[in-house]
Design an enzyme around this catalytic site. Sequence first.
Site, mmCIF file in Angstrom:
data_model
loop_
_atom_site.group_PDB
_atom_site.id
_atom_site.type_symbol
_atom_site.label_atom_id
_atom_site.label_comp_id
_atom_site.label_asym_id
_atom_site.label_seq_id
_atom_site.Cartn_x
_atom_site.Cartn_y
_atom_site.Cartn_z
ATOM 1 N N TYR A 37 -74.476 9.997 -104.462
ATOM 2 C CA TYR A 37 -72.533 10.210 -104.684
ATOM 3 C C TYR A 37 -72.834 9.047 -105.619
ATOM 4 C CZ TYR A 37 -73.925 5.320 -102.378
ATOM 5 O OH TYR A 37 -73.778 4.143 -102.122
ATOM 6 N N GLU A 185 -82.518 -6.405 -103.050
ATOM 7 C CA GLU A 185 -80.735 -5.877 -103.409
ATOM 8 C C GLU A 185 -80.182 -6.896 -102.299
ATOM 9 O OE1 GLU A 185 -79.130 -2.503 -104.563
ATOM 10 O OE2 GLU A 185 -81.525 -1.579 -103.820
ATOM 11 N N LEU A 209 -81.809 -0.161 -106.573
ATOM 12 C CA LEU A 209 -80.144 0.590 -107.255
ATOM 13 C C LEU A 209 -80.616 0.321 -108.159
ATOM 14 C CD1 LEU A 209 -79.359 3.528 -106.528
ATOM 15 C CD2 LEU A 209 -76.828 1.296 -106.573
HETATM 16 N N1 PDD Z 1 -72.484 0.509 -104.051
HETATM 17 N N2 PDD Z 1 -77.274 -1.484 -104.729
HETATM 18 C C1 PDD Z 1 -76.732 -0.359 -103.648
HETATM 19 C C2 PDD Z 1 -77.679 -0.666 -102.544
HETATM 20 C C3 PDD Z 1 -75.260 -0.619 -103.472
HETATM 21 O O1 PDD Z 1 -74.873 0.160 -102.681
HETATM 22 C C4 PDD Z 1 -74.505 -0.698 -104.717
HETATM 23 C C5 PDD Z 1 -73.640 -0.220 -105.015
HETATM 24 C C6 PDD Z 1 -75.295 -1.928 -105.921
HETATM 25 C C7 PDD Z 1 -74.260 -1.348 -107.109
HETATM 26 O O2 PDD Z 1 -73.944 -0.872 -108.257
HETATM 27 P P1 PDD Z 1 -73.023 -0.251 -108.577
HETATM 28 O O3 PDD Z 1 -73.026 -1.928 -109.948
HETATM 29 O O4 PDD Z 1 -73.102 0.252 -109.805
HETATM 30 O O5 PDD Z 1 -71.984 -0.611 -108.750
HETATM 31 C C8 PDD Z 1 -76.621 -1.651 -105.621
HETATM 32 C C9 PDD Z 1 -71.388 1.168 -104.297
HETATM 33 C C10 PDD Z 1 -70.098 0.240 -104.365
HETATM 34 C C11 PDD Z 1 -70.931 1.740 -102.482
HETATM 35 O O6 PDD Z 1 -72.390 1.472 -102.058
HETATM 36 O O7 PDD Z 1 -69.507 1.154 -102.517
#
Ligand code: PDD
Length: 291
Positions: A37, A185, A209
Amino acid sequence: MTAYVAEPVYLNGQFKPLAEAGVSPLDRGFLYGDGVYEVIPVYSRRPFRIDEHLTRLQATLDGIRLANPLTVDAWKSVIFKLIADAPWEDQSVYLQVTRGADDKRDHAFPPASVAPTVFAFASPLVTPSAEQRTRGVSAITVADERWARCDLKVLSLLANVLARQAAVDQGCTEALLIRDGYLKEGAASNIFIVKDGVLLAPPKTRLMLPGITYDVILELAATHGQAVDVRELTEMELRHADEVWMTSSTKEILPITTLDGQPVGNGQPGPVAARMWQWYQDFKNHIMRQG
Ligand code: PDD
């Protein structure tokens, strides 16, 4: 339309009402969490870093050995139509691809004739409230019990779900994941800390991630001369930080001011977070909104 999901949604080549967007209960996303996703923030109807999100989607698809069902241009036309049809200026677009539905249950990949399931929809973008930003939020630490490919944005999120629910059960916003004594994280965010004015961030490895927001923050730090050190961070460094932030496409930059019931630094959002939040807003408003 629900208050959360704009219509039409996109499913397997068609735009349709949510109620008509059905998938087989044999879908491998449902049976195995076998899919990927993305979540793309949209400001003033402009998707933020769409190319970077589609590149990460491709990397995750490659990581799970699933051919990308759409070209970059086809993804963009789906995304732009969802955005155009949704009623909000600021949105969050969700994309999902699963390995499709076979006529039986078998862990091994289905035959090539089984098409992947592609689903996408737009929602309103809900960023943290001014109160959350100015007071900060609380978080807990938990053991990182995820698998060893946390760099892939896959649907199988049970360990993240349990970690974040443990936070919610304790009245907190996020769970910070500690593996072998190191901060990785958050359950759904990346984590930065500040010590003695230096912005510290864990490096991109297979155990984290690679956040799109994480990259924006490091770029803004470089642009504005903010000192940065990207390296492994110990749990002790986290506990003795002056500032701790969570970052993501929907949370942007949100200070964590209480960790495991203890104040972070002086218990107030710190100056580096305030500066970074402003740089982020300026970047968003001047570069993104005005194109
Ligand atoms: N989640 N780490 C994890 C485990 C995440 O699920 C997310 C983002 C991030 C931050 O990634 P980004 O800056 O690309 O949004 C880091 C999204 C928002 C979600 O699962 O809804």
